[in-house]
Scaffold this active site. Sequence first.
Site, PDB file in Angstrom:
ATOM      1  N   ASP A  10       0.815  -1.223   0.000  1.00  0.00           N
ATOM      2  CA  ASP A  10       0.000   0.000   0.000  1.00  0.00           C
ATOM      3  C   ASP A  10       0.856   1.284   0.000  1.00  0.00           C
ATOM      4  OD1 ASP A  10      -1.457  -2.275   0.801  1.00  0.00           O
ATOM      5  OD2 ASP A  10      -2.945  -1.070   1.870  1.00  0.00           O
ATOM      6  N   GLU A  41      -4.435   1.744  -2.753  1.00  0.00           N
ATOM      7  CA  GLU A  41      -5.666   2.179  -2.078  1.00  0.00           C
ATOM      8  C   GLU A  41      -5.466   3.377  -1.156  1.00  0.00           C
ATOM      9  OE1 GLU A  41      -7.620   0.004   0.900  1.00  0.00           O
ATOM     10  OE2 GLU A  41      -5.868  -0.014   2.194  1.00  0.00           O
ATOM     11  N   ASN A  42      -4.208   3.649  -0.770  1.00  0.00           N
ATOM     12  CA  ASN A  42      -3.931   4.800   0.104  1.00  0.00           C
ATOM     13  C   ASN A  42      -3.150   5.892  -0.618  1.00  0.00           C
ATOM     14  OD1 ASN A  42      -3.500   2.128   2.018  1.00  0.00           O
ATOM     15  ND2 ASN A  42      -4.752   3.716   2.965  1.00  0.00           N
ATOM     16  N   ASN A  69     -10.217  -1.737   0.711  1.00  0.00           N
ATOM     17  CA  ASN A  69     -11.398  -1.133   1.314  1.00  0.00           C
ATOM     18  C   ASN A  69     -11.508   0.384   1.130  1.00  0.00           C
ATOM     19  OD1 ASN A  69      -9.100  -1.556   3.168  1.00  0.00           O
ATOM     20  ND2 ASN A  69     -10.299  -0.325   4.584  1.00  0.00           N
ATOM     21  N   HIS A  70     -10.382   1.074   0.840  1.00  0.00           N
ATOM     22  CA  HIS A  70     -10.452   2.533   0.667  1.00  0.00           C
ATOM     23  C   HIS A  70     -10.673   2.962  -0.783  1.00  0.00           C
ATOM     24  CE1 HIS A  70      -9.569   3.157   4.806  1.00  0.00           C
ATOM     25  NE2 HIS A  70      -8.342   2.674   4.734  1.00  0.00           N
ATOM     26  N   HIS A 152      -6.416  -8.552   0.218  1.00  0.00           N
ATOM     27  CA  HIS A 152      -6.493  -7.372   1.078  1.00  0.00           C
ATOM     28  C   HIS A 152      -7.351  -7.732   2.279  1.00  0.00           C
ATOM     29  CE1 HIS A 152      -5.661  -3.092   1.381  1.00  0.00           C
ATOM     30  NE2 HIS A 152      -6.852  -2.965   1.943  1.00  0.00           N
ATOM     31  N   HIS A 177      -3.107  -4.589   3.384  1.00  0.00           N
ATOM     32  CA  HIS A 177      -4.108  -3.916   4.220  1.00  0.00           C
ATOM     33  C   HIS A 177      -3.616  -3.541   5.613  1.00  0.00           C
ATOM     34  CE1 HIS A 177      -7.864  -2.596   5.998  1.00  0.00           C
ATOM     35  NE2 HIS A 177      -7.778  -3.533   6.917  1.00  0.00           N
ATOM     36  N   HIS A 179      -0.636  -2.860   6.577  1.00  0.00           N
ATOM     37  CA  HIS A 179       0.488  -1.924   6.448  1.00  0.00           C
ATOM     38  C   HIS A 179       1.712  -2.344   7.260  1.00  0.00           C
ATOM     39  CE1 HIS A 179      -2.065   1.759   4.934  1.00  0.00           C
ATOM     40  NE2 HIS A 179      -2.407   0.616   4.360  1.00  0.00           N
TER      41      HIS A 179
HETATM   42 FE   LIG Z   1      -4.033   0.270   3.017  1.00  0.00          FE
HETATM   43 FE   LIG Z   2      -7.007  -1.445   3.399  1.00  0.00          FE
END
Ligand SMILES: [Fe+2]
Ligand SMILES: [Fe+2]
Length: 261
Positions: A10, A41-42, A69-70, A152, A177, A179
């Site tokens: 990520d 995603e981030n 999820n983001h 994830h 996910h 991190h």
């Molecule tokens: Fe993430």
């Molecule tokens: Fe995530």
Amino acid sequence: MPISVLFIGDVVGKPGRAGLAAAMPELRDRYSPDLVIANGENSAGGVGITEKTAGELFECGVDVITTGNHVYKHREAYRFLDESERVIRPANYPAANPGRGHTIVERAGRRIGVINLSGSMYLTVARYPFPEADALLERLDGEVDAVICDFHCELTSEKVAMGWHLDGRAAAVLGTHTHVPTADARVLPGGTAYISDVGMTGSRAGVIGVRREQAVKAFRTQMPIRFETADEDVWVNGAVVSVRDDGLADSIEQVLTPVPG
Ligand SMILES: [Fe+2]
Ligand SMILES: [Fe+2]
């Protein structure tokens, strides 16, 4: 000839994007990747992705961007997610949601299927990831020479289970996910490279990407706090997988690299 796949955890905010750009020449020298995959995603402001931040990752030499999820944080990205063939989101989200759950890229004469799945524990999904993985593999059968899965997922137990579920059927199951990189990278007996979490690309001085004083204050006071992206001591976390002609893995090596400069 085995091909080398570099998978990057990520990428968090501008520090993560800039860090990846700065580290890529060294990573290319060291691993000579045929294919580069990054979880994005981030990438936009620490949460979510936009066409612009995806574009920056592609400019670094990333071939495929996975998410989690983001992914739907920024509404302006929805059309881009529908149109881009190189940005994917978990396949087990509602089918009508923007984006797609897998993509196929050709590199070094090999067709690589990249699939993205979300864990079902502490994350919201439309369908459980295990039957979804089976359905995806069935769909890709005959269309690809190897499959790389970004799982994830929050729980290490669900991740380890997915590794076993796909052992011998995917070249790699790579967790994202949390991190936080885990120390369990290995090739499973059936030939699937596995790691519970590759970690993140961003500041190691924060709390999974957030400025540490803000994150600590949130935990200490249990009050809403505005989070900003941490920017000191940026590292690239990921993994390199060597994928054989038969679509299974020779090796997996963890990547934990401080960004130069
Ligand atoms: Fe993430
Ligand atoms: Fe995530």
